[in-house]
Write an enzyme that holds these catalytic residues in place. Sequence first.
Site, PDB file in Angstrom:
ATOM      1  CG  HIS A   1      -1.953  -1.079   1.224  1.00 17.46           C
ATOM      2  ND1 HIS A   1      -3.215  -0.932   0.721  1.00 17.46           N
ATOM      3  CD2 HIS A   1      -1.882  -2.368   1.669  1.00 17.46           C
ATOM      4  CE1 HIS A   1      -3.886  -2.062   0.868  1.00 17.46           C
ATOM      5  NE2 HIS A   1      -3.092  -2.955   1.439  1.00 17.46           N
TER       6      HIS A   1
ATOM      7  CG  ASN B   1      -7.902  -4.246   1.076  1.00 16.94           C
ATOM      8  OD1 ASN B   1      -7.204  -3.261   1.300  1.00 16.94           O
ATOM      9  ND2 ASN B   1      -7.428  -5.481   1.084  1.00 16.94           N
TER      10      ASN B   1
HETATM   11 FE1  HDE Z   1      -2.405  -4.768   5.439  1.00 14.38          FE
HETATM   12  N1  HDE Z   1      -0.587  -3.997   5.907  1.00 14.38           N
HETATM   13  N2  HDE Z   1      -1.755  -6.608   5.979  1.00 14.38           N
HETATM   14  N3  HDE Z   1      -4.165  -5.607   4.833  1.00 14.38           N
HETATM   15  N4  HDE Z   1      -3.049  -2.992   4.849  1.00 14.38           N
HETATM   16  C1  HDE Z   1      -0.211  -2.715   5.751  1.00 14.38           C
HETATM   17  O1  HDE Z   1       0.919  -1.469   7.396  1.00 14.38           O
HETATM   18  C2  HDE Z   1      -0.647  -6.858   6.693  1.00 14.38           C
HETATM   19  C3  HDE Z   1      -4.518  -6.916   4.938  1.00 14.38           C
HETATM   20  C4  HDE Z   1      -4.299  -2.675   4.451  1.00 14.38           C
HETATM   21  O2  HDE Z   1      -3.146   3.561   4.079  1.00 14.38           O
HETATM   22  C5  HDE Z   1       1.123  -2.412   6.366  1.00 14.38           C
HETATM   23  O3  HDE Z   1       1.244   0.715   7.844  1.00 14.38           O
HETATM   24  C6  HDE Z   1      -0.578  -8.266   7.045  1.00 14.38           C
HETATM   25  C7  HDE Z   1      -5.927  -7.084   4.762  1.00 14.38           C
HETATM   26  C8  HDE Z   1      -4.358  -1.282   4.080  1.00 14.38           C
HETATM   27  O4  HDE Z   1      -1.435   3.345   5.425  1.00 14.38           O
HETATM   28  C9  HDE Z   1       1.533  -3.748   6.989  1.00 14.38           C
HETATM   29  C10 HDE Z   1      -1.695  -8.829   6.488  1.00 14.38           C
HETATM   30  C11 HDE Z   1      -6.402  -5.825   4.552  1.00 14.38           C
HETATM   31  C12 HDE Z   1      -3.082  -0.785   4.304  1.00 14.38           C
HETATM   32  C13 HDE Z   1       0.358  -4.640   6.628  1.00 14.38           C
HETATM   33  C14 HDE Z   1      -2.429  -7.781   5.839  1.00 14.38           C
HETATM   34  C15 HDE Z   1      -5.294  -4.926   4.591  1.00 14.38           C
HETATM   35  C16 HDE Z   1      -2.291  -1.874   4.794  1.00 14.38           C
HETATM   36  C17 HDE Z   1       2.110  -1.737   5.461  1.00 14.38           C
HETATM   37  C18 HDE Z   1      -2.112 -10.288   6.514  1.00 14.38           C
HETATM   38  C19 HDE Z   1      -7.859  -5.424   4.274  1.00 14.38           C
HETATM   39  C20 HDE Z   1      -2.611   0.625   4.071  1.00 14.38           C
HETATM   40  C21 HDE Z   1       2.196  -0.303   5.931  1.00 14.38           C
HETATM   41  C22 HDE Z   1      -2.245 -10.808   7.814  1.00 14.38           C
HETATM   42  C23 HDE Z   1      -8.673  -5.578   5.452  1.00 14.38           C
HETATM   43  C24 HDE Z   1      -2.885   1.514   5.222  1.00 14.38           C
HETATM   44  C25 HDE Z   1       1.417  -0.249   7.141  1.00 14.38           C
HETATM   45  C26 HDE Z   1      -2.455   2.923   4.886  1.00 14.38           C
HETATM   46  C27 HDE Z   1      -0.949  -1.755   5.162  1.00 14.38           C
HETATM   47  C28 HDE Z   1       0.311  -5.918   7.008  1.00 14.38           C
HETATM   48  C29 HDE Z   1      -3.623  -8.025   5.116  1.00 14.38           C
HETATM   49  C30 HDE Z   1      -5.464  -3.515   4.374  1.00 14.38           C
HETATM   50  C31 HDE Z   1       2.858  -4.320   6.552  1.00 14.38           C
HETATM   51  C32 HDE Z   1       0.533  -8.917   7.819  1.00 14.38           C
HETATM   52  C33 HDE Z   1      -6.715  -8.394   4.839  1.00 14.38           C
HETATM   53  C34 HDE Z   1      -5.569  -0.520   3.574  1.00 14.38           C
HETATM   54  O5  HDE Z   1       1.633  -3.654   8.378  1.00 14.38           O
END
Ligand code: HDE
Length: 698
Positions: free
Chosen positions: A81, A154
């Site tokens: 993201h 999302n």
């Molecule tokens: Fe994320 N995700 N994600 N994700 N995600 C990040 O956090 C992660 C997942 C989502 O505008 C990171 O600050 C893991 C689902 C958004 O700043 C990180 C898993 C959904 C954003 C991270 C998921 C999301 C992130 C990278 C699986 C929908 C952007 C930078 C367990 C519900 C937020 C940060 C923004 C960002 C990890 C899966 C949505 C690495 C480990 C499912 C919208 O922490």
Amino acid sequence: MPTSKGAPPRATPATVGNGGETHQTASTPDTRLTTNHGVPLSDNQNSLKAGPRGPSLLEDFVLREKIQHFDHERIPERIVHARGSAAHGYFELTKSLAKYTRAKILTEVGAKTEVFTRFSTVAGGAGSVDTPRDVRGFAVKLYTTEGNWDLVGNNIPVFFIQDAIKFPDLIHAVKMEADRGYPQAASAHDTFWDFIGLMPESTHMIMWAMSDRTLPRSLRMMEGFGVNTFRLLNDKDEATFVKFHWRPKLGAQSTGWDEAVKIAGADPDYHRRDLFEAIDTGAFPEWEFGVQLLSQAEADALPFDILDATKLIPEELVPIQVVGRMVLDRNPDNFFAETEQAAFLPTNMPPGIDVSEDPLLQGRLFSYQDTQLSRLGTVNFHQLPINQSKGCPFQNLQRDGHMQTQVFKGRANYEPNSLAEAGEDGGPREDPKGGFRTTAPPLEGTKVRLRAETFADHYSHARLFYRSQTEIEQAHLASALVFELSKCAFEHVRNRILGNLQNVDGDLAKRVAAGLNMPLPKANPAAAPTQDMDASPALRIVGKYPETLDGRAVGILVTDGADGTVVEALKAAAVGAGASVKIIAPKIGGVTLKGGKTLVPDGQLAGTPSVLFDAVALVLSDDGCAELLGESAAVDFVSNAFVHLKAIGHTPQAQPLLDKANVQPDAGIVEVSGDAKAFLKPAATRQWDREPKVRMLA
Ligand code: HDE
């Protein structure tokens, strides 16, 4: 050295450096440039040198401070993201959920809560384009009076994987390949499809990813989903499962694939610009906020596990109750300070909202807090203005650390303490009644590394999604699979995907195999039998979004000699119906309209192609049209509008250009010189009937 003898001549600020013409000096002490430590500067044009042509001096702390700060301007981009755009706004509750939760944000009807919402693509780097085929992030930070609530969702209600332990593998597979460093922001490559084929649980998400949902027309036209199942907790600590939804007032709308590809070249910042300009001009995007609520018993009765993030709960089974709205009405003042430094944490929840045992969510509860340390570099990132809990002060006994901006007073940096008994400030205390409490669901079992049996069905929801789509959307989805798999060089991988698709829907598998010109393999073994579920029309885009010009963009191409009254009438009609209108001309200096008036355009033809608009109009003179016949940008303008299923309004003089662009008459091609309003109906939607005539779909 020219000044080897005696003191060098002293240059006055007015004569130094850049020639003096642009040398601007402060008129009051308030407007003086200073160093980061407040020392006023006399000269921001020249570094300190040993003589006018001599080497620079180490002593020059002004130069060193400026360059050093610049050298460190970038911080690590988000690992996923990375590319995003955000806006401020507010959330307003319209219906109380007091029966289910004690969270004030969900019980105080009419109260307005400040929000900061960031939309993003997932796979591309921070400098990638806005319109790749990709899932979009939809992260909302609500500054509630009981602490920040970050709903980090999302634009698709399900996810690729069931267990957080597979997230690094998924992201490695989709991002640019390890040896070659490409492709950027694209899933159409070997490693992604290799991984997907071996992870049948991703099949439902693949249906969404290959649908037009991953080609949003605008960030303002995206649905948002919390994805994971959460809990609400009421005063009596009774828990209710909840799924969160955002529904755009403008309806979910998408571009076509060919259009998205061309937009990427014409305007890599298409979505960012669209959001910024809409808010800047007062067309504030708005979403309804909805919840799906279900008790443990209702959850148990469903034929799938609500803790599995690859499944959705069809609206037809559990209706979405609309309980609030979000309006985005203010652009960030500074992209870095706000959009880039915003840290969203699924662990940010006010009392009355709680997590579920969804193993994907459980992993997220660790990841987001952790990643901020490498991105923002300190445990004190919550003190950055954008991350502060603005709705209520934070106070605890955490102390010190990099970039500590608070000056804590007193001696109480531990608890319990009895300093208050000595008349000193003892510091904050826990609040057993009003503080955050965790749900207490009954848990059972031994420690295991296992996937629950109830997660074994990988295809029923993929089938549900595919079969719920309109024919148009099914054709787009099948064509997207053909496109992506055609970019996958491994035949065995394509074959494996076809075998998985056989489990989804035989017709879909057949269409994709035909599109690839490959034999159709047998279905791959499935961990559980695939169920037929009742179709869910709510999962469609086509036929669901409102047919309106509200929020849409209209481009009017004009030439010298064009009839200004037609341009004015079209513009007034389109703006009156809610559209934004841009005038395009062959040259940016303007055109001379019939009657001699000059019209200065908003964009020049070659740089403002029709892919940037939802509908176009051609207001040309005979001579102007004749000239445009020799300009490929003009022919492309019209032919692309046609094949992208857009309405084309035109004056009779534009006919030769329409002919050259192979435009066939249909309900979307309208003559507008006498009746500008005739343009409004076709311009409010896409001409879906045209598609079979202009495109061979799988
Ligand atoms: Fe994320 N995700 N994600 N994700 N995600 C990040 O956090 C992660 C997942 C989502 O505008 C990171 O600050 C893991 C689902 C958004 O700043 C990180 C898993 C959904 C954003 C991270 C998921 C999301 C992130 C990278 C699986 C929908 C952007 C930078 C367990 C519900 C937020 C940060 C923004 C960002 C990890 C899966 C949505 C690495 C480990 C499912 C919208 O922490």
